[in-house]
Design an enzyme around this catalytic site. Structure first.
Site, PDB file in Angstrom:
ATOM      1  N   SER A 118       7.721  -0.113 -11.067  1.00 32.01           N
ATOM      2  CA  SER A 118       7.997  -1.536 -11.264  1.00 32.01           C
ATOM      3  C   SER A 118       8.283  -1.947 -12.748  1.00 32.01           C
ATOM      4  CB  SER A 118       6.843  -2.455 -10.867  1.00 32.01           C
ATOM      5  OG  SER A 118       6.571  -2.240  -9.550  1.00 32.01           O
TER       6      SER A 118
HETATM    7  N1  SAH Z   1       2.680   0.501  -8.417  1.00 31.46           N
HETATM    8  C1  SAH Z   1       3.719   1.394  -8.592  1.00 31.46           C
HETATM    9  C2  SAH Z   1       4.988   0.760  -8.040  1.00 31.46           C
HETATM   10  C3  SAH Z   1       5.533   1.853  -7.091  1.00 31.46           C
HETATM   11  S1  SAH Z   1       6.650   1.384  -5.905  1.00 31.46           S
HETATM   12  C4  SAH Z   1       3.931   1.893 -10.153  1.00 31.46           C
HETATM   13  O1  SAH Z   1       3.205   1.382 -11.173  1.00 31.46           O
HETATM   14  O2  SAH Z   1       4.683   2.676 -10.231  1.00 31.46           O
HETATM   15  C5  SAH Z   1       5.880   1.239  -4.515  1.00 31.46           C
HETATM   16  C6  SAH Z   1       5.076   2.246  -3.613  1.00 31.46           C
HETATM   17  O3  SAH Z   1       4.411   1.956  -2.561  1.00 31.46           O
HETATM   18  C7  SAH Z   1       5.983   3.525  -3.454  1.00 31.46           C
HETATM   19  O4  SAH Z   1       5.662   4.803  -4.016  1.00 31.46           O
HETATM   20  C8  SAH Z   1       5.798   3.562  -1.957  1.00 31.46           C
HETATM   21  O5  SAH Z   1       5.923   5.001  -1.448  1.00 31.46           O
HETATM   22  C9  SAH Z   1       4.482   3.093  -1.701  1.00 31.46           C
HETATM   23  N2  SAH Z   1       4.092   2.459  -0.395  1.00 31.46           N
HETATM   24  C10 SAH Z   1       4.991   1.843   0.606  1.00 31.46           C
HETATM   25  N3  SAH Z   1       4.242   1.402   1.569  1.00 31.46           N
HETATM   26  C11 SAH Z   1       2.874   2.037   1.434  1.00 31.46           C
HETATM   27  C12 SAH Z   1       1.981   2.149   2.363  1.00 31.46           C
HETATM   28  N4  SAH Z   1       1.906   1.510   3.609  1.00 31.46           N
HETATM   29  N5  SAH Z   1       0.733   2.537   1.968  1.00 31.46           N
HETATM   30  C13 SAH Z   1       0.776   3.261   0.570  1.00 31.46           C
HETATM   31  N6  SAH Z   1       1.856   3.307  -0.058  1.00 31.46           N
HETATM   32  C14 SAH Z   1       2.996   2.650   0.300  1.00 31.46           C
END
Ligand code: SAH
Length: 222
Positions: free
Chosen positions: A69
């Site tokens: 993000s």
């Molecule tokens: N907080 C992260 C943002 C990553 S983007 C950071 O600081 O880098 C969002 C993430 O959510 C992705 O890696 C995706 O694989 C994950 N995601 C999406 N749906 C999900 C679910 N149902 N359970 C767990 N993770 C999920």
């Protein structure tokens, strides 16, 4: 992400100070959140190819088609939590692990869930090797939450959900906050507060854009 030697020198520190100032200029005024962002080397959480962009206020690609993000979004969501030290927090969407590290630096007890095995694996290594506080990683479908350690004082979702998952609401402590971007094309940042058992109050806090929240675990080869 390939394992590499992690360094953090005065140049990185300078970049972080400028990033913190940029976030302040954009209206982030939570000093504890700004201090935590000032302490986490974001360049460790991005691929080597993007390291030179790590302290720009922008989202960057991470493996499996996901993104780390934008720092503004991390700061905004972290501020909305209004979390106090030692609170128990569930993060859904570990991704790179950066947001989890910021939550750890805020002194929270962090439980973070990721559905994609390669992301879970690399974040877990990074978060366990470095000193980001109490952060535990789990390979789980975040739609279901992590009831075994619940209820949580705070729940933070970092992927775009079509609606607020019931399971997450049921794992929120009374007095707790759930911060979650809801919507398909773009998302409204919602803060849902549990005011009494089974009673929730929802506020809207602007529009954002996240990668989608998806169901099920993905275990792929590295
Ligand atoms: N907080 C992260 C943002 C990553 S983007 C950071 O600081 O880098 C969002 C993430 O959510 C992705 O890696 C995706 O694989 C994950 N995601 C999406 N749906 C999900 C679910 N149902 N359970 C767990 N993770 C999920």
């Amino acid at each position: 992400m390939a394992a590499r030697k992690l360094s953090d020198d005065y140049l990185h520190l300078g970049h972080r100070r400028r990033l913190v100032q940029a976030l302040r200029n954009r209206g982030i005024d939570n000093e504890r959140v700004l201090a935590a962002i000032g302490q986490v080397p974001r360049h460790w959480f991005v691929d080597k190819a993007y390291e030179h962009l790590a302290y720009e206020d922008r989202a960057l690609p991470i493996p499996r088609g996901q993104t780390i993000s934008q720092p503004y979004t991390v700061a905004f969501q972290s501020s909305l939590l209004e979390a106090e030290e030692n609170m128990k927090i569930l993060e859904v969407g570990t991704g790179s692990g950066y947001q989890a590290a910021v939550l750890g630096k805020l002194g929270l007890r962090v439980f973070t869930l990721e559905r994609q095995e390669p992301l879970y694996a690399s974040a877990r290594i990074l978060l366990s090797k470095q000193r980001f506080g109490k952060v535990r990683c789990f390979l789980r479908d975040g739609y279901k939450g992590l009831p075994v350690y619940g209820p949580y004082d705070r729940i933070l979702v970092t992927a775009a959900a079509p609606e607020v998952p019931e399971a997450l609401l049921s794992q929120l402590a009374v007095g707790g906050h759930l911060v979650i971007p809801v919507g398909t094309d773009q998302q409204s940042m919602l803060r849902v507060r549990c005011v009494q058992p089974g009673e929730f109050v929802t506020e809207e806090h602007g529009t954002f854009k996240f990668v989608p929240f998806q169901e099920g675990i993905v275990a792929t080869e590295h």
